[in-house]
Design a protein around this motif. Structure first.
Motif, PDB file in Angstrom:
ATOM      1  N   ILE A 287       0.863  -1.183   0.000  1.00  0.00           N
ATOM      2  CA  ILE A 287       0.000   0.000   0.000  1.00  0.00           C
ATOM      3  C   ILE A 287       0.897   1.229   0.000  1.00  0.00           C
ATOM      4  O   ILE A 287       1.810   1.339   0.825  1.00  0.00           O
TER       5      ILE A 287
ATOM      6  N   SER B  22       0.981   5.350   0.297  1.00  0.00           N
ATOM      7  CA  SER B  22       0.220   6.533   0.684  1.00  0.00           C
ATOM      8  C   SER B  22       1.082   7.775   0.498  1.00  0.00           C
ATOM      9  O   SER B  22       2.307   7.718   0.623  1.00  0.00           O
TER      10      SER B  22
ATOM     11  N   VAL C 123      -1.372   2.528  -8.014  1.00  0.00           N
ATOM     12  CA  VAL C 123      -2.380   3.376  -7.382  1.00  0.00           C
ATOM     13  C   VAL C 123      -1.932   3.680  -5.960  1.00  0.00           C
ATOM     14  O   VAL C 123      -1.183   2.914  -5.348  1.00  0.00           O
ATOM     15  N   ALA C 124      -2.405   4.813  -5.422  1.00  0.00           N
ATOM     16  CA  ALA C 124      -1.977   5.239  -4.094  1.00  0.00           C
ATOM     17  C   ALA C 124      -3.121   5.931  -3.366  1.00  0.00           C
ATOM     18  O   ALA C 124      -4.089   6.391  -3.978  1.00  0.00           O
ATOM     19  N   THR C 125      -2.978   6.005  -2.058  1.00  0.00           N
ATOM     20  CA  THR C 125      -3.899   6.772  -1.220  1.00  0.00           C
ATOM     21  C   THR C 125      -3.274   8.131  -0.966  1.00  0.00           C
ATOM     22  O   THR C 125      -2.241   8.233  -0.302  1.00  0.00           O
ATOM     23  N   TRP C 126      -3.891   9.170  -1.507  1.00  0.00           N
ATOM     24  CA  TRP C 126      -3.380  10.534  -1.392  1.00  0.00           C
ATOM     25  C   TRP C 126      -4.112  11.260  -0.266  1.00  0.00           C
ATOM     26  O   TRP C 126      -5.321  11.499  -0.351  1.00  0.00           O
TER      27      TRP C 126
ATOM     28  N   HIS D 111      -6.882   6.227  -7.978  1.00  0.00           N
ATOM     29  CA  HIS D 111      -6.269   6.590  -6.708  1.00  0.00           C
ATOM     30  C   HIS D 111      -7.370   6.880  -5.692  1.00  0.00           C
ATOM     31  O   HIS D 111      -8.518   7.159  -6.047  1.00  0.00           O
ATOM     32  N   GLU D 112      -6.999   6.837  -4.424  1.00  0.00           N
ATOM     33  CA  GLU D 112      -7.924   7.183  -3.350  1.00  0.00           C
ATOM     34  C   GLU D 112      -7.564   8.557  -2.795  1.00  0.00           C
ATOM     35  O   GLU D 112      -6.390   8.875  -2.613  1.00  0.00           O
TER      36      GLU D 112
ATOM     37  N   THR E 179      -4.882   0.580  -2.903  1.00  0.00           N
ATOM     38  CA  THR E 179      -5.099   1.743  -2.046  1.00  0.00           C
ATOM     39  C   THR E 179      -5.651   1.245  -0.711  1.00  0.00           C
ATOM     40  O   THR E 179      -6.040   0.078  -0.575  1.00  0.00           O
TER      41      THR E 179
END
Length: 263
Positions: free
Chosen positions: A10, A12, A46-49, A68-69, A238
């Motif tokens: 994951i 972030s 994909v990433a958690t922003w 993305h999140e 994410t």
């Protein structure tokens, strides 16, 4: 309760906007965000922003690029220990209202370094299902301490787990800036061998003024993760995707009653 044992990475990103949303510092941050988006796109990651202002136009640009999140970056102005319960409620209402006006519904809090949530019981009220734990203060540790600590914390502390009130907590194991390339690669490969979930946190505001070292480390880690995923050894999710996956996994597990076992 720990998440299902599968090799998962994951990523972030913490985006803490300057108090003044113009000038060189703000321009550098936006430029760094777009460069990072391009790097993610190049490696299909994909990433958690986490943004301090999810309603900022940069949020639309992020989710338009890929799945993305968008999360809320929670710094001391939101979750500082000095804030009373009423101030936390007011701040959360304000940030979520702004986000929803912009068409965003964040379900994750990215805690800034040195921060914690004192009112965990309130998070479900705001639709928050996951908490990205605060990254460690890597600047206060020597290089040898940083290299020695990567991937060596107690496994129970490094794995995502269900905290109180039904909120999933995702600890940070790797940080950029702060992690060396070799140590980061070894940590990813260790997660694959042990079929664990690990989390890489990127501090965009610290990364923006960096020149070669941290950018080279990040590029190398993303390339390494993409290669391991292409080999079928790793999935990259994410935080909200991970929560959805583990929730589905636990809901689909067959229940075993005392009566059926006795039969």
């Amino acid at each position: 309760m720990a998440v299902s044992r599968s090799a998962t990475l994951i990523v972030s990103v913490d985006v803490e906007f300057p108090d003044v949303t113009w000038g060189a510092a703000f321009d550098d941050l936006e430029r760094a965000a777009r460069d990072l988006l391009e790097s993610f796109h190049r490696h299909s990651i994909v990433a958690t922003w986490g943004l301090t202002d999810v309603a900022h136009p940069l949020g639309d640009e992020i989710v338009r690029q890929s799945s993305h999140e968008l999360a809320i970056h929670a710094n001391a102005s939101l979750v500082g220990s000095h804030l009373p319960r009423s101030a936390f409620v007011e701040q959360m209402h304000r940030r979520l209202s702004q986000a929803r006006l912009a068409g965003q519904v964040p379900t994750t809090l990215n805690l800034a370094s040195g921060c914690r949530v004192g009112y965990l019981d309130l998070l479900p009220r705001f639709g928050i299902t996951a908490l990205r734990s605060a990254p460690p203060h890597v600047q206060t540790r020597s290089l040898w301490q940083q290299l020695a600590s990567v991937g060596r914390g107690p496994q129970a502390e490094l794995r995502p787990h269900m905290a109180r009130w039904g909120v999933w907590q995702f600890p940070t194991e790797l940080t950029v800036p702060g992690t060396g390339l070799s140590a980061g690669r070894r940590a990813i490969d260790r997660a694959i061998r042990e079929q664990n979930t690990m989390q890489l946190s990127i501090d965009l505001r610290s990364l923006a003024p960096e020149r070669r070292t941290s950018h080279a480390v990040l590029t190398g880690l993303l390339r390494h993760a993409a290669e391991r995923r292409a080999a079928g050894q790793l999935q990259i999710l994410t935080i909200d995707q991970s929560v959805a996956q583990v929730t589905k996994h636990h809901q689909s597990r067959p229940s075993r009653s005392i009566l059926s076992r006795a039969a």
